[in-house]
Design an enzyme around this catalytic site. Structure first.
Site, PDB file in Angstrom:
ATOM      1  N   ASN A  79      32.219  68.079  24.152  1.00 44.19           N
ATOM      2  CA  ASN A  79      30.943  68.282  24.824  1.00 44.19           C
ATOM      3  C   ASN A  79      29.810  67.442  24.236  1.00 44.19           C
ATOM      4  OD1 ASN A  79      28.783  69.997  26.319  1.00 44.19           O
ATOM      5  ND2 ASN A  79      28.288  70.303  24.174  1.00 44.19           N
ATOM      6  N   SER A 137      30.603  63.296  33.807  1.00 47.05           N
ATOM      7  CA  SER A 137      29.410  63.347  34.643  1.00 47.05           C
ATOM      8  C   SER A 137      29.750  62.819  36.029  1.00 47.05           C
ATOM      9  CB  SER A 137      28.303  62.486  34.031  1.00 47.05           C
ATOM     10  OG  SER A 137      27.224  62.314  34.940  1.00 47.05           O
ATOM     11  N   LYS A 164      30.530  57.444  30.393  1.00 46.43           N
ATOM     12  CA  LYS A 164      31.264  58.550  31.003  1.00 46.43           C
ATOM     13  C   LYS A 164      32.405  58.048  31.881  1.00 46.43           C
ATOM     14  CE  LYS A 164      29.082  61.992  29.122  1.00 46.43           C
ATOM     15  NZ  LYS A 164      29.777  62.870  28.146  1.00 46.43           N
TER      16      LYS A 164
END
Length: 235
Positions: A79, A137, A164
């Protein structure tokens, strides 16, 4: 009992994910590069705290030893992340992004993810039902970011979405290499957190839902995919 480690979990989406997984019965390690913030977060939630800076080899190695001593690991949630904004909280766009900015972004979002997965693989492979969730994302989706007239298309940043997209490729390749694991990327949506200067439109409760859901997939669940709350996200 399922044991879960969440990186960057002393606040924001990581903190809320920890709260929800603890409520679901998980034993959760709060990974935090700040010892005091991590300790306070763990106390609030009834979690365990482990000092963990995803950009530092020694820190990650020490975290592996701590988690192993605590009994092992079943679920890893990557995360920890950074976006890249200027001092006025504006996203750094193509005209101003530099190699240094991009390198700093990738250091956490990409290299940090690889560093943590690689280090914790031995523990995960001992689990009966290992799971890895990489927080990605919607901006990682080349399909969405090229869809004119959408908020995703309008996003001006370079380093963050590129990082990402790399996380998505990492996810696919690890999933192929370890078919006994469930390894997926998730898009929590535009969530109000410190990452984006609290400009998001969702609450952390809403954003964490897909992370929590994919952290609990069983051995017959999906792997090698990218998902948001509505389902698969196009590449």
């Amino acid at each position: 009992m399922t044991t879960t480690l969440i990186t960057g979990a002393n606040k924001g989406l990581g903190h809320e994910t920890a709260r929800q997984l603890i409520a679901a019965g998980h034993t959760v390690y709060i990974g935090s590069r700040d010892a005091e913030r991590g300790r306070l977060a763990a106390e609030r939630l009834g979690a365990r705290m482990v000092l963990l800076d995803v950009t530092d080899d020694a820190s990650v190695a020490a975290a592996v030893q701590a988690v192993e001593a605590g009994g092992g690991l079943d679920v890893l949630i990557n995360n920890a992340g950074v976006e890249g904004r200027d001092t006025d909280n504006n996203v750094i766009g193509a005209a101003d992004v530099t190699a240094d900015i991009t390198q700093r972004t990738f250091a956490t979002n990409v290299f940090g993810t690889v560093r943590v997965i690689h280090a914790f693989l031995p523990l995960l492979r001992r689990s009966a039902a290992p799971v890895v969730v990489n927080v990605s994302s919607g901006l990682a989706s080349l399909t969405r970011v090229t869809d004119q007239g959408t908020p995703t298309y309008a996003y001006p940043g370079v380093a963050y979405p590129a990082s990402k997209t790399a996380v998505n490729m990492i996810t696919v390749q690890y999933a192929k290499a370890f078919p006994s694991m469930r390894i997926n990327a998730v898009d929590p949506g535009y969530t109000k957190t410190d990452l984006n200067g609290n400009t998001g439109i969702q609450t952390v409760e809403q954003g964490a839902e897909i992370i929590v859901r994919m952290a609990q997939v069983g051995p017959d669940g999906p792997t090698g995919g990218h998902f948001d709350a509505e389902g698969p996200v196009p590449w």
